[in-house]
Design an enzyme around this catalytic site. Structure first.
Site, short mmCIF file in Angstrom:
data_model
loop_
_atom_site.label_atom_id
_atom_site.label_comp_id
_atom_site.label_asym_id
_atom_site.label_seq_id
_atom_site.Cartn_x
_atom_site.Cartn_y
_atom_site.Cartn_z
N ILE A 144 -1.42 -0.64 12.54
CA ILE A 144 -1.09 -2.27 12.86
C ILE A 144 -2.56 -2.91 13.16
O ILE A 144 -2.82 -2.61 14.34
CB ILE A 144 -0.14 -2.51 14.00
CG1 ILE A 144 1.57 -1.96 13.61
CG2 ILE A 144 0.45 -3.98 14.00
CD1 ILE A 144 2.69 -2.02 14.91
N PRO A 145 -3.01 -3.42 12.19
CA PRO A 145 -4.58 -3.83 12.35
C PRO A 145 -4.78 -4.95 13.16
O PRO A 145 -5.13 -5.98 12.65
CB PRO A 145 -4.76 -3.94 10.80
CG PRO A 145 -3.52 -4.40 10.27
CD PRO A 145 -2.49 -4.02 11.04
N CYS A 146 -4.73 -4.72 14.52
CA CYS A 146 -5.05 -5.88 15.43
C CYS A 146 -6.69 -6.34 15.28
O CYS A 146 -6.92 -7.51 15.66
CB CYS A 146 -4.61 -5.43 17.00
SG CYS A 146 -5.09 -3.90 17.51
N HIS A 147 -7.48 -5.41 14.73
CA HIS A 147 -8.80 -5.63 14.69
C HIS A 147 -9.01 -6.61 13.49
O HIS A 147 -10.12 -7.40 13.53
CB HIS A 147 -9.46 -4.57 14.19
CG HIS A 147 -9.21 -3.59 13.10
ND1 HIS A 147 -8.03 -2.96 12.85
CD2 HIS A 147 -9.98 -3.64 11.95
CE1 HIS A 147 -8.13 -2.28 11.67
NE2 HIS A 147 -9.06 -2.95 10.92
N ARG A 148 -8.15 -7.01 12.69
CA ARG A 148 -8.32 -7.84 11.57
C ARG A 148 -7.95 -9.47 12.02
O ARG A 148 -8.06 -9.95 11.49
CB ARG A 148 -7.49 -7.58 10.42
CG ARG A 148 -7.99 -6.18 9.70
CD ARG A 148 -6.91 -5.74 8.76
NE ARG A 148 -7.06 -4.45 8.29
CZ ARG A 148 -6.24 -3.54 7.80
NH1 ARG A 148 -5.32 -4.33 7.16
NH2 ARG A 148 -6.80 -2.47 7.38
#
Length: 461
Positions: A144-148
């Site tokens: 779940i790409p919270c870095h994006r």
């Protein structure tokens, strides 16, 4: 039952955990947790896992090959933009959290959103702060790409390399317009639990991978794999002219960010084209000599095939104004004992130093390479095989032979004086003679002459 593994990624070690339900006939495994391990401090991560899982004891199976894949899922797929299915996850939260995480899960590889854009997509446009809190509490990072998700001011439409249209359009605001030095990034993407540096590297790396993926050609990949023996780095099949265009664009806009990311990545995680692109950017960037040589020094250890080596060396037009300094810089590579570092120095000689001023130094340096003055004469590598399967010193011998054949065309008098007394082994001399016979710049008389000289020298050895 909760089991976890510790795994390596290009950006540090992570801990990934699954809950396994063995009560049914077919065990069900779901990913419940993934976090980076900061500074090797495992205990705080295990405490976080305990809170997420609700279980006191999790079982470490890092060194047990219990499953057919290396980890709970294929990192190659994740890092190449392929999604892990939502049904492989078992995240728990309020309806609000689940909606935000599900929306976040859909942000494409290589793209970014602002917190306000994410809130709007999730259906909560007035709850940006609450959405940001949910993003920060994401229990399954990377997947779940919270870095994006970045700060609003880090997105500027139509700036930099073009990206796809739509809600995910808009380029990142780069600090590479002269505002920062090498190895620095402005803290403009926003915070991240594991540091804004990690967030920046993740975003930038995905960004350039996505660009490279868009130019892949399977037929060209097959052709290149048959032609270029590599040492384990997979090829994408991106043609050189396209790589040069990408490198030129990077060099104009954000070379500092690009090198900041790629110079800190282990070569084992990189595609052949990514290594090639790094070298092209080092050559193309407008940069002071001292700083450029530092970037070259970081790049050279990644060279493990003739294509990357020769493409880089033949693109070093910047050497012309700094020959004395670069000549000194190259000398340690000659004595490194490492095949492609030696080849790098020799091809740099070929590309930049075959002139009246340096020809004597070049020829003396070539005679001082111990790998080509003893017994030699390795045959060509088998096409399509890894470099490990090639004869010892083959690529050094071929580089020296090519350099000498070019010297014969550019500095004929000095070449023939040298060739009469050289200590080069039979293998190099034979390869050199063949290179000269194949050259359009060598006269037929000289082709016959060099064949006679080499045959005589080899028969006398």
């Amino acid at each position: 039952m909760v089991e976890y593994q510790i795994a390596s990624t290009p950006f540090g070690e992570i801990l990934i955990a699954e809950r396994t339900d063995k009560s049914s006939c077919s065990a069900s495994r779901k990913i419940i947790f993934l976090e980076f391990i900061e500074g090797g401090a495992l205990q705080p991560i295990l405490e976080s896992l305990k809170k997420v899982s609700g279980e006191e004891d999790a079982v470490d199976i890092s060194n047990k090959n219990l499953y057919p894949d290396t980890y709970f899922f294929s990192f190659d797929e994740l890092l190449n933009g392929m999604k892990i299915g939502w049904d492989r996850l078992a995240v728990e939260g309020t309806p609000f959290q689940m909606k935000v995480w599900r929306t976040l899960f859909e942000v494409p590889f290589g793209e970014v959103l602002s917190y306000s854009q994410l809130a709007q997509l999730a259906g909560y446009p007035a709850a940006v702060r609450a959405v940001a809190t949910v993003v920060a509490s994401n229990p399954v990072s990377l997947i779940i790409p919270c870095h994006r998700i970045v700060r609003k001011e880090a997105i500027v439409p139509d700036r930099g390399l073009k990206r796809s249209a739509g809600v995910f359009a808009g380029d990142l605001l780069f600090a590479g317009d002269g505002a920062v030095g090498s190895g620095e990034l402005l803290h403009h993407y926003g915070n991240y639990r594991w540091g804004w540096q990690t967030k920046s590297r993740l975003i930038e790396w995905e960004r350039y991978r996505k660009i490279l993926f868009s130019y892949m050609q399977q037929e060209y990949k097959k052709f290149s794999q048959d032609l270029i023996p590599t040492n384990g780095n997979t090829m994408l099949g991106v043609r050189l002219p396209q790589l040069r265009k990408i490198a030129t664009d990077i060099a104009k806009k954000n070379w500092r960010e690009f090198l900041y990311v790629y110079e800190n990545l282990d070569v084992k995680y990189l595609y052949f084209e990514e290594i090639m692109l790094q070298g092209m950017v080092v050559n193309a960037a407008k940069i002071e000599l001292e700083q450029r040589l530092e970037h070259v020094k970081r790049f050279v250890p990644k060279i493990d095939n003739w294509a990357v080596c020769d493409t880089f060396c033949c693109g070093t037009k910047w050497v012309a104004k700094h020959k004395e300094t670069v000549w000194t810089f190259l000398q340690p590579f000659l004595s490194s004992g490492k095949e492609f570092q030696i080849r790098f120095a020799v091809i740099m000689f070929l590309a930049n130093f075959l002139d009246k001023e340096y020809i004597g130094k070049v020829l003396n340096a070539l005679d001082g390479i111990k790998q080509v003055t003893g017994k030699g004469g390795g045959s060509a590598p088998v096409q399509g095989k890894d470099h490990a399967a090639t004869p010892d010193n083959y690529y050094i011998e071929m580089a020296v032979a090519w350099c000498l054949a070019t010297a014969a065309a550019k500095c004929r008098e000095e070449f023939y004086i040298y060739i009469g007394k050289t200590k080069l082994n039979k293998g190099v001399l034979k390869k050199m003679a063949q290179k000269m016979r194949d050259s359009y710049r060598i006269s037929n008389e000289d082709k016959d002459l060099i064949t006679e000289i080499v045959n005589h020298k080899n028969n006398c050895k």
